[in-house]
Scaffold this active site. Structure first.
Site, mmCIF file in Angstrom:
data_model
loop_
_atom_site.group_PDB
_atom_site.id
_atom_site.type_symbol
_atom_site.label_atom_id
_atom_site.label_comp_id
_atom_site.label_asym_id
_atom_site.label_seq_id
_atom_site.Cartn_x
_atom_site.Cartn_y
_atom_site.Cartn_z
ATOM 1 C CB CYS A 1 -0.931 -0.002 1.206
ATOM 2 S SG CYS A 1 -1.949 1.485 1.290
ATOM 3 C CB CYS B 1 -0.664 2.649 3.953
ATOM 4 S SG CYS B 1 -2.098 1.918 3.175
ATOM 5 C CG ASP B 2 3.081 1.312 4.418
ATOM 6 O OD1 ASP B 2 2.612 1.827 5.455
ATOM 7 O OD2 ASP B 2 2.875 0.132 4.097
#
Ligand code: NAP
Length: 303
Positions: free
Chosen positions: A133, A136-137
């Site tokens: 992701c 997200c990261d």
């Protein structure tokens, strides 16, 4: 026990679209979602190809607007993970981790999960340098070096997003030609922070506390070498979320559910919509179309 007109499994664009149509039609229904509504677009930075947004729309914003629209029509959304589906005569029984639902029809809009490479280090470092992701990261890798594995739309779109944060992003692809759309390819090839590693596979991911290196095998020469990286993002395709169906619905060779042009599967009254369905184009536009079609057709089924 209550009998629903329909239960919708999955709260991505397909499930929410089906929910909007079915709620407006005043059916007795519930939508079950194990995470937050929105599906894949909730973790997509920018959606550029969904009509109506000339400047694109942030994925999370589009997801929350879809949810708000569904709630405006009083669509009940319950947080639950579906464990099984069974059929008793005309009734579909959906068991979740919390409750059991009985319905006359069912829309499976459960989407997909990222495919894994199945290599040493992948699961060991998941969440500690290995990610699926970027939204997200990627911000965690500001000023650092990462690798993306894959050559499809996901890999290239996410590599472009990751490049906004990192100093360098390798894209490791097993062929010398990308699968991604031309517009994404052109952007990635013009991005100075992205370096392509062609004709290469990843035999393992190496690290200590976190990821330190990705091993790369050149398919043409057979040579193995290492790239020093702080993180590895893996985008090598999608697997349908169908475990809870236990093989009861006919699927293609990759496990995606087969449905007719009205989205009905081989089991009367069970529909498949969105990315979980066997289809040629997985987009928000086709997901909402599937959901709307399924909701429309199941009204005829209920009649
Ligand atoms: P995909 O299109 O199936 O591409 C998977 C990529 O991973 C391919 O390049 C494939 O290589 C590579 N791959 C597969 N298995 C591998 C392995 N074991 N080792 C190394 N590489 C491997 O998957 P996706 O990119 O996740 O896209 C899924 C669907 O979502 C597609 O329909 C896509 O169009 C859609 N999508 C669209 C957008 C957008 O419109 N902006 C964004 C994201 C996703 P090969 O090319 O050699 O097969």
């Amino acid at each position: 026990m209550e009998l629903y007109d329909t239960v919708i499994i999955g709260g991505g664009p397909a499930g929410l679209s089906a929910g909007i149509y079915a709620a407006r039609a005043q059916l007795k229904l519930v939508l079950l979602e194990k995470l937050a509504p929105g599906g894949q677009i909730a973790v997509t930075e920018l959606v550029e190809n969904y009509p109506g947004f000339p400047d694109g729309v942030m994925g999370a914003e589009l997801a929350s607007q879809m949810e708000a629209q569904a709630r405006k029509f009083a669509l009940p959304i319950e947080s639950a993970e579906v464990r099984s589906v069974t059929v008793e005569g005309d009734i579909k029984i959906v068991k979740t981790d919390k409750a059991e639902y009985r319905a006359r029809t069912l829309i499976v809009a459960s989407g997909t999960n990222p495919r894994r490479l199945g290599i040493p280090g992948e699961m060991k470092y998941l969440g500690r340098g290995v990610s699926t992701c970027a939204t997200c990261d990627a911000p965690l890798y500001r000023g650092r070096t990462v690798a993306v594995v894959g050559g499809g739309d996901s890999a290239i779109q996410e590599a472009l997003f990751i490049a906004k944060f990192v100093d360098k992003c390798y894209v490791i692809h097993r062929r010398d030609e990308l699968r991604a759309q031309k517009i994404l390819q052109d952007r990635a090839l013009a991005e100075p922070k992205i370096e392509f590693v062609w004709n290469s596979t990843v035999p393992r991911i190496v690290g200590d506390e976190g990821v330190t290196e990705v091993r790369v095998t050149n398919k043409l020469t057979g040579d193995e070498s290492g790239l020093t990286v702080d993180g590895v993002f893996i985008f090598v395709g999608l697997l349908p979320n169908i475990d809870f169906l236990d093989g009861m619905i006919e699927a293609d060779e990759k496990g995606f559910l087969l449905a007719d042009q009205n989205m009905e599967t081989n089991i009367p009254g069970i529909y498949a919509a969105g990315d979980v369905r066997s289809k040629i184009l997985r987009q928000v536009a086709t997901a909402v179309s599937d959901g709307a079609t399924a909701a429309f057709d199941l009204e005829k089924h209920l009649d």
